[in-house]
Write an enzyme that holds these catalytic residues in place. Structure first.
Site, PDB file in Angstrom:
ATOM      1  N   GLY A 219       0.821  -1.203   0.000  1.00  0.00           N
ATOM      2  CA  GLY A 219       0.000   0.000   0.000  1.00  0.00           C
ATOM      3  C   GLY A 219       0.851   1.247   0.000  1.00  0.00           C
ATOM      4  O   GLY A 219       1.756   1.412  -0.827  1.00  0.00           O
ATOM      5  N   ASP A 220       0.576   2.163   0.947  1.00  0.00           N
ATOM      6  CA  ASP A 220       1.379   3.385   1.063  1.00  0.00           C
ATOM      7  C   ASP A 220       2.292   3.318   2.277  1.00  0.00           C
ATOM      8  O   ASP A 220       2.702   4.357   2.802  1.00  0.00           O
ATOM      9  CB  ASP A 220       0.464   4.610   1.162  1.00  0.00           C
ATOM     10  N   GLU A 221       2.620   2.106   2.716  1.00  0.00           N
ATOM     11  CA  GLU A 221       3.467   1.932   3.901  1.00  0.00           C
ATOM     12  C   GLU A 221       4.895   1.610   3.483  1.00  0.00           C
ATOM     13  O   GLU A 221       5.130   0.667   2.720  1.00  0.00           O
ATOM     14  CB  GLU A 221       2.909   0.820   4.797  1.00  0.00           C
TER      15      GLU A 221
END
Length: 720
Positions: free
Chosen positions: A365-367
């Protein structure tokens, strides 16, 4: 004119007697038709059969509808030894070679140039092997032909006639070496390596195509062939232009009269396969979208770093766990393609912010995660975290548009109990959750106190928040703000507290981020605003003669929400409170997000006569021109800046300059997070007029805050 071929004369016992037998009657034989590879000394059928046995293709000789000879590759594929082989009908060896047989696929026209075909060959253990190849007529009158085939899937090449034409027909590059000199190369060798047969003939193969770094490998390969008889290996060779080629090499001994006199080598270009394997390996270890290490590779690197630090007590490692604030909103607003482009840009900027020894990863994801090695303590990690967050605050260009996005970061230093990567990742995750809940755009360090609160709220935080709001299980508490020189009470900062069913009070911090993500912060903000206005009216009704200021925190979502201004006007009208007593704190990160939109909102708030503070100033070092161009009344310094008042070197000078700048612009300055008397005295010397922190008091429940408002001065440090 009959062309001689090799036959296998089968004795009753089934053993093969090798002999060169004429394909037709003696009167049809002609020595002019005999073919030769110009091998030394003996060029008879025994030598030629040895060459055919060394070829990595299937070779069959047919006479009158029967296969009378199969080379070693073919016998191995069928599952027979040389002694077990006997002539058999073509239909038993190659199904579908002729129309009308098991699976007719080919219409053979029977020419000496050869006809391509597809067929099926029964292999060992009863398996069926699809093959393709060329059927070439040698002597139509004597019904003699040669069949050259290979398993389906290899690249085909035109095939014709016998020996040289058999070698010329296969797609693999073939070279026959006598001693150390090249005797023969086929056209595929020329195509692959660039040397014509004339250029290669008589040359030293090692000097032609073997890289200098592989000379030792070649010697070992020749030794293996002498011992084992046939060797296959993936290796590297060079072409005429000096370019490296990935090849699959099959080497077999060249035997004449039972003696090994050289080697038969075949090469197949496996560059595409190697590239595919490299891609598969890279996809297994790296994130396809950003090119950063994926979770599996990152955990492996982190485990290795944890093991290394046990050998170097003077060096430690730490973990930074980062995700993007409001990424889902950006993805939904601009589209998935823009979201993917933003992730790639974030990865590039993250990688550029690191030292060579640090390692970045996209966990999903955006991690993102960063492994920082060779550090001594938490201060080193803090420097890296601040540098990354500063870079992330700069606008990103995505498909021609500029996008601003902040990031939250959890930081954890490896401790004695971090025996594996997952434990350190878990603790950094606790810190990341806290950073999210504080509104994002900042970093938080892990401490043991973080574990239990997050575990209590981790099952279903949104359901818990809705239950808290429905049952009104929260309260507004107040932390005092003092004039540092006189000690007089200047006002309070309103802070939410969670009142649990058992009567205990807990921090509301865990639920603030949930409220922000779900949109419930709008409802929460409206009710808090009404509560604060009523409290101010109560204090003004005789509790204190001085006008106290109460600050309210606005999250990013609350600040930019279209209902914020109507809610403010409604609260002011309903409570008849003096607007100047309300101080709205807007985080520095919110102003950075969209300065132009923020300016318009702040101007409308200023028209309502309320006062405005930029909160946590210095945490991300917003452009100083914000202070000049935006209608800001108060600057609230971040706790980190406050702590720098008693540090060494330049930080105190920076802090004093910011305080002086605020005064020059006609603003009040509030120092947050004052915890020691040394900090207090240093801030006084710098002429900072207002402050708050645990040195004075923790947040107080309304009754105790009312009592303090009546006192009006700073008593002994107290708290709740």
């Amino acid at each position: 004119m009959a062309i001689p071929i090799w036959k296998a004369a089968i004795t009753p016992s089934g053993k093969t007697a090798k002999a060169e037998i004429a394909a037709g009657p003696p009167e049809t034989m002609s020595t002019e038709s005999t073919m030769s590879l110009n091998l030394p000394e003996n060029s008879g059928s025994a030598q030629q059969q040895e060459v055919l046995d060394a070829l990595p293709v299937l070779v069959f000789l047919e006479q009158a509808g029967k296969v009378v000879f199969a080379n070693a590759e073919a016998r191995q594929m069928i599952g027979m030894t040389e002694g077990e082989w006997s002539p058999r009908p073509v239909e038993e060896v190659l199904w579908g070679l002729f129309p009308g047989t098991a699976e007719p696929q080919t219409q053979l026209i029977g020419t000496k140039a050869g006809s391509p075909f597809h067929a099926t060959m029964p292999g060992r253990n009863g398996c069926l092997l699809p093959v393709e190849g060329t059927y070439s007529i040698l002597n139509a009158e004597q019904r003699e032909a040669i069949i050259v085939a290979h398993p389906t899937g290899r690249v085909k090449a035109p095939k014709s006639r016998l020996m040289e034409d058999v070698l010329a027909s296969i797609p693999e590059a073939v070279v026959i070496v006598h001693g150390s000199h090249v005797l023969y190369t086929n056209p595929a060798f020329t195509k692959m390596f660039g040397y014509t047969s004339e250029e290669a003939s008589g040359g030293n193969l090692r000097e032609l195509i073997v890289p200098e770094t592989r000379h030792h490998e070649l010697a070992m390969l020749e030794k293996e062939v002498d011992q084992r008889g046939r060797v296959s290996v993936d290796t590297v060779r060079t072409n005429k232009d000096g370019e490296l080629l990935d090849v699959a090499l099959v080497a077999a001994p060249l035997r004449v009269n039972g003696a090994s006199v050289g080697y038969v080598l075949s090469f197949r270009d496996v560059s595409d396969r190697k590239q595919a394997e490299a891609k598969v390996q890279r996809d297994t270890l790296f994130d396809v979208q950003t090119g950063l290490a994926n979770r599996a590779l990152f955990l492996d690197r982190l485990n290795l770093a944890l093991k290394r630090r046990t050998r170097r007590r003077d060096q430690n490692c730490g973990l930074l766990l980062m995700d993007l604030d409001r990424f889902k909103e950006i993805n939904n607003t601009l589209g998935q393609a823009a979201g993917d482009g933003l992730l790639i840009a974030v990865a590039d900027r993250l990688q550029a912010s690191l030292r060579p020894e640090d390692s970045a990863s996209r966990l999903g994801g955006d991690e993102f995660a960063v492994l920082v090695e060779n550090i001594l303590d938490q201060d080193d990690l803090e420097v890296v975290a601040a540098r990354i967050l500063e870079k992330m605050a700069e606008p990103f260009e995505v498909f021609g548009s500029f996008v601003r996005v902040s990031a939250s970061m959890g930081v954890a230093v490896a401790g004695h109990d971090h025996t594996d990567a997952e434990l350190l990742l878990r603790d950094a995750g606790f810190a990341l959750q806290r950073a999210r809940l504080t509104g994002g755009g900042c970093s938080e360090f892990f401490s043991k106190q973080l574990e239990m609160p997050f575990k209590k709220c981790s099952q279903d935080p949104e359901r818990e928040l809705r239950r808290v709001l429905e049952k009104h299980q929260y309260e507004v508490w107040y932390q005092p703000i003092y004039q540092l020189i006189s000690g007089n009470l200047a006002g309070f900062e309103s802070l939410l507290r969670l009142r649990r069913p058992d009567g205990s009070v807990d921090s509301f911090l865990e639920l603030l981020g949930v409220a922000e993500n779900t949109g419930l912060s709008i409802t929460l903000g409206r009710e808090t605003m009404d509560t604060v206005c009523r409290q101010l009216l109560s204090w003004s009704a005789g509790v204190t003669e001085q006008e106290l200021t109460v600050t309210l925190n606005l999250s990013e979502r609350q600040f930019f929400h279209p209902q914020m201004l109507p809610q403010l006007k409604k609260a002011l009208a309903a409570n008849a409170v003096d607007p100047a007593q309300l101080l709205f704190e807007v985080p520095e990160t919110t102003l950075n997000q969209n300065p132009d939109a923020a300016k318009i909102i702040l101007q409308h708030m200023a028209e309502c006569k309320v006062r405005i503070a930029v909160d946590n100033f210095g945490s991300r070092f917003a452009p100083l021109n914000h202070l000049a161009r935006l209608p800001i009344d108060v600057v609230k310094l971040s706790p980190k800046l406050t702590a720098s008042a008693i540090s060494e070197g330049r930080p105190p000078a920076v802090l004093e300059s910011l305080i002086h700048l605020g005064h020059e612009l006609g603003m009040q300055v509030i120092a947050q997070g004052i915890e020691t008397s040394q900090q207090l005295e240093a801030l006084k010397r710098m002429s900072c007029e207002l402050g708050q922190g645990h040195l004075f008091s923790y947040a107080l429940e309304p009754a105790r805050a009312t009592a303090l408002a009546g006192l009006g001065r700073w008593p002994l440090a107290q708290g709740a």
